[in-house]
Scaffold this motif. Structure first.
Motif, mmCIF file in Angstrom:
data_model
loop_
_atom_site.group_PDB
_atom_site.id
_atom_site.type_symbol
_atom_site.label_atom_id
_atom_site.label_comp_id
_atom_site.label_asym_id
_atom_site.label_seq_id
_atom_site.Cartn_x
_atom_site.Cartn_y
_atom_site.Cartn_z
ATOM 1 N N CYS A 1 -9.454 -4.284 -19.124
ATOM 2 C CA CYS A 1 -9.328 -3.102 -18.281
ATOM 3 C C CYS A 1 -8.046 -3.215 -17.466
ATOM 4 O O CYS A 1 -7.825 -4.241 -16.805
ATOM 5 N N TRP A 2 -7.221 -2.196 -17.531
ATOM 6 C CA TRP A 2 -5.953 -2.154 -16.791
ATOM 7 C C TRP A 2 -6.098 -1.099 -15.696
ATOM 8 O O TRP A 2 -6.188 0.084 -15.984
ATOM 9 N N ILE A 3 -6.130 -1.569 -14.458
ATOM 10 C CA ILE A 3 -6.274 -0.685 -13.302
ATOM 11 C C ILE A 3 -4.929 -0.636 -12.585
ATOM 12 O O ILE A 3 -4.336 -1.679 -12.297
ATOM 13 N N ARG A 4 -4.459 0.555 -12.272
ATOM 14 C CA ARG A 4 -3.172 0.655 -11.576
ATOM 15 C C ARG A 4 -3.160 1.850 -10.640
ATOM 16 O O ARG A 4 -3.786 2.881 -10.900
ATOM 17 N N GLY A 5 -2.457 1.675 -9.531
ATOM 18 C CA GLY A 5 -2.195 2.788 -8.637
ATOM 19 C C GLY A 5 -1.013 3.580 -9.153
ATOM 20 O O GLY A 5 0.032 3.005 -9.494
ATOM 21 N N THR A 6 -1.143 4.888 -9.216
ATOM 22 C CA THR A 6 -0.079 5.705 -9.795
ATOM 23 C C THR A 6 1.173 5.755 -8.927
ATOM 24 O O THR A 6 2.246 6.125 -9.410
ATOM 25 N N ASP A 7 1.058 5.392 -7.645
ATOM 26 C CA ASP A 7 2.205 5.454 -6.736
ATOM 27 C C ASP A 7 2.695 4.066 -6.332
ATOM 28 O O ASP A 7 3.306 3.889 -5.275
ATOM 29 N N ASP A 8 2.449 3.093 -7.193
ATOM 30 C CA ASP A 8 2.919 1.730 -6.966
ATOM 31 C C ASP A 8 4.445 1.710 -6.933
ATOM 32 O O ASP A 8 5.104 2.234 -7.823
ATOM 33 N N VAL B 1 0.854 -1.181 0.000
ATOM 34 C CA VAL B 1 0.000 0.000 0.000
ATOM 35 C C VAL B 1 0.897 1.240 0.000
ATOM 36 O O VAL B 1 2.091 1.157 0.270
ATOM 37 N N LYS B 2 0.295 2.384 -0.296
ATOM 38 C CA LYS B 2 1.050 3.626 -0.222
ATOM 39 C C LYS B 2 0.962 4.170 1.199
ATOM 40 O O LYS B 2 -0.130 4.475 1.683
ATOM 41 N N PRO B 3 2.087 4.266 1.910
ATOM 42 C CA PRO B 3 2.047 4.830 3.261
ATOM 43 C C PRO B 3 1.476 6.251 3.231
ATOM 44 O O PRO B 3 1.662 6.974 2.243
ATOM 45 N N PRO B 4 0.751 6.641 4.252
ATOM 46 C CA PRO B 4 0.537 5.931 5.524
ATOM 47 C C PRO B 4 -0.772 5.139 5.567
ATOM 48 O O PRO B 4 -1.308 4.918 6.640
ATOM 49 N N PHE B 5 -1.274 4.713 4.423
ATOM 50 C CA PHE B 5 -2.537 3.980 4.414
ATOM 51 C C PHE B 5 -2.456 2.763 5.323
ATOM 52 O O PHE B 5 -1.476 2.012 5.298
ATOM 53 N N GLU B 6 -3.482 2.571 6.116
ATOM 54 C CA GLU B 6 -3.579 1.428 7.019
ATOM 55 C C GLU B 6 -4.754 0.564 6.574
ATOM 56 O O GLU B 6 -5.911 0.958 6.703
ATOM 57 N N GLU C 1 -6.930 -0.045 -1.170
ATOM 58 C CA GLU C 1 -6.698 1.368 -0.870
ATOM 59 C C GLU C 1 -7.802 2.282 -1.392
ATOM 60 O O GLU C 1 -8.136 3.287 -0.756
ATOM 61 N N LYS C 2 -8.326 1.980 -2.556
ATOM 62 C CA LYS C 2 -9.330 2.824 -3.202
ATOM 63 C C LYS C 2 -10.501 1.946 -3.646
ATOM 64 O O LYS C 2 -10.768 1.782 -4.844
ATOM 65 N N PRO C 3 -11.222 1.358 -2.686
ATOM 66 C CA PRO C 3 -12.236 0.361 -3.052
ATOM 67 C C PRO C 3 -13.357 0.902 -3.925
ATOM 68 O O PRO C 3 -13.857 0.186 -4.801
ATOM 69 N N ALA D 1 -5.975 4.809 -14.202
ATOM 70 C CA ALA D 1 -4.892 5.169 -13.284
ATOM 71 C C ALA D 1 -5.497 5.852 -12.059
ATOM 72 O O ALA D 1 -6.106 6.922 -12.180
ATOM 73 N N ILE D 2 -5.342 5.231 -10.909
ATOM 74 C CA ILE D 2 -5.940 5.740 -9.674
ATOM 75 C C ILE D 2 -4.881 6.504 -8.891
ATOM 76 O O ILE D 2 -3.852 5.940 -8.503
ATOM 77 N N GLU D 3 -5.129 7.771 -8.669
ATOM 78 C CA GLU D 3 -4.161 8.633 -8.003
ATOM 79 C C GLU D 3 -4.066 8.319 -6.508
ATOM 80 O O GLU D 3 -4.997 7.781 -5.898
ATOM 81 N N ASP D 4 -2.889 8.675 -5.948
ATOM 82 C CA ASP D 4 -2.650 8.516 -4.501
ATOM 83 C C ASP D 4 -2.912 7.081 -4.063
ATOM 84 O O ASP D 4 -3.539 6.818 -3.040
ATOM 85 N N CYS D 5 -2.401 6.130 -4.836
ATOM 86 C CA CYS D 5 -2.690 4.712 -4.602
ATOM 87 C C CYS D 5 -1.455 3.894 -4.944
ATOM 88 O O CYS D 5 -0.747 4.179 -5.920
#
Length: 347
Positions: free
Chosen positions: A257-264, A187-192, A331-333, A320-324
């Motif tokens: 469909c290609w889903i990705r977190g931009t901060d991976d 996950v992208k910190p500080p996500f819990e 993280e971004k359900p 592309a999902i930002e801040d993820c």
């Protein structure tokens, strides 16, 4: 470790006995494939959140979760996993399915699509491994930086992390503990994440050793001094073993469909798990330089393969999902669910 509404059962196939998670949902089957060092437990929230009219099934791949700990023949790339999944689909008599693959599971899903396109209604890739494997390639076309794949495979695994997996360490007292790695990179910190203990238990279900995670290694004089072996998980994703550069040739071509977190930080053009990128930062000595060993452009490579797929008559959407980070489904359900619902409706 199962959420309310999720059940598990083991299904004997002609290849091995596989564990699957299911819910009471009925309708078109949606099959979820997990990533490396995890299991089907990571998919429980998305399964429960599927809209009506779909039947979610999350699969434990060999050597993970409660599926048999069969050895992995890495010379087949991700073929052992893909054949297992295809056999499960046949055993359950599912017909064409909506296939969802995360990380390494994305590579497995790509292999299933490549081998049996008629069995896939839609394909959803979630932060997938590059179609040219993990590590030791350069450029959008995935050119090998070394013929033997040096700089990829099991030699890149941290031995402390592997030992803590094997020992079942649940604390976060070490920077290499599974829980620490989850919080820092999955996950992208500080996500819990909610239910973090469930996900740590999922990671600890990984079978370790030369036949599973991380696999064996081969000596080489090429930088950084280790080449992929022929067995185990990480070697199955080495670019000299796994490569899908002809996806555009398949028929039929289901929507993707290609889903990705931009901060991976795991699957990225600047991946913290890519030895060439770490070398460029000075973290691994002797880096030969960007001319011959640039960081692997993982996202760029995936886009290039999907662009070619689209040019040949297929279709794909990039979300592309930002801040993820590496786990958009955790993280971004809401954003993830919306993108998944959209592609499912196209099938």
């Amino acid at each position: 470790m199962l959420f309310d509404g999720v059940t598990a059962r083991r299904i004997k196939t002609d290849r091995l006995t596989m564990n699957v998670l299911e819910t009471a949902g009925t309708g078109d089957p949606v099959v979820f494939l997990h990533g490396n060092v995890s299991s089907s437990l990571f998919w429980q929230r998305p399964m429960l959140g599927l809209p009506a009219g779909y039947r979610p099934i999350a699969v434990d791949l060999r050597g993970f979760g409660d599926t048999d700990r069969e050895p992995v023949d890495a010379t087949r790339g991700l073929g052992d996993y893909a054949d297992d999944v295809a056999c499960l689909l046949d055993t359950l008599d599912l017909g064409p399915v909506h296939l969802v693959g995360w990380s390494m599971g994305g590579g497995v899903a790509l292999q299933v699509l490549r081998d049996r396109p008629e069995s896939v209604r839609t394909l959803t890739l979630v932060n997938p491994v590059s179609p040219f494997g993990f590590g030791a390639t350069r450029g959008a076309d995935g050119e090998l930086t070394d013929p033997d794949g040096a700089g990829s495979g099991a030699g890149g695994a941290n031995p402390d992390f592997v030992k803590m997996l094997a020992d079942g360490v649940t604390s976060d007292e070490s920077p290499f503990a599974p829980r620490t790695i989850m919080h820092a990179f999955y996950v992208k910190p500080p996500f819990e994440p909610d239910d973090a203990d469930v996900y740590v238990a999922s990671m600890l279900s990984t079978a370790t050793g030369d036949d599973n995670y991380p696999g064996d290694t081969a000596a080489t004089t090429a930088w950084p001094g280790a080449a992929p072996g022929t067995r185990g998980v990480l070697n199955a994703m080495a670019p000299n073993h796994f490569r899908i550069d002809d996806l555009h040739t398949i028929d039929p071509k289901p929507p993707i469909c290609w889903i990705r977190g931009t901060d991976d930080q795991i699957v990225s053009d600047t991946s913290m798990f890519d030895l060439a990128y770490l070398g460029s930062l000075g973290a691994i000595p002797g880096w030969p330089g960007a001319e011959t060993h640039p960081p692997q452009p993982m996202v760029t490579q995936t886009r290039a393969v999907l662009d070619q797929y689209a040019a040949a008559g297929g279709t794909y959407d990039e979300v592309a999902i930002e801040d993820c980070g590496h786990t958009p489904h955790l993280e971004k359900p809401a954003e993830f669910a919306a993108a998944l619902a959209d592609i499912l409706a196209k099938g």
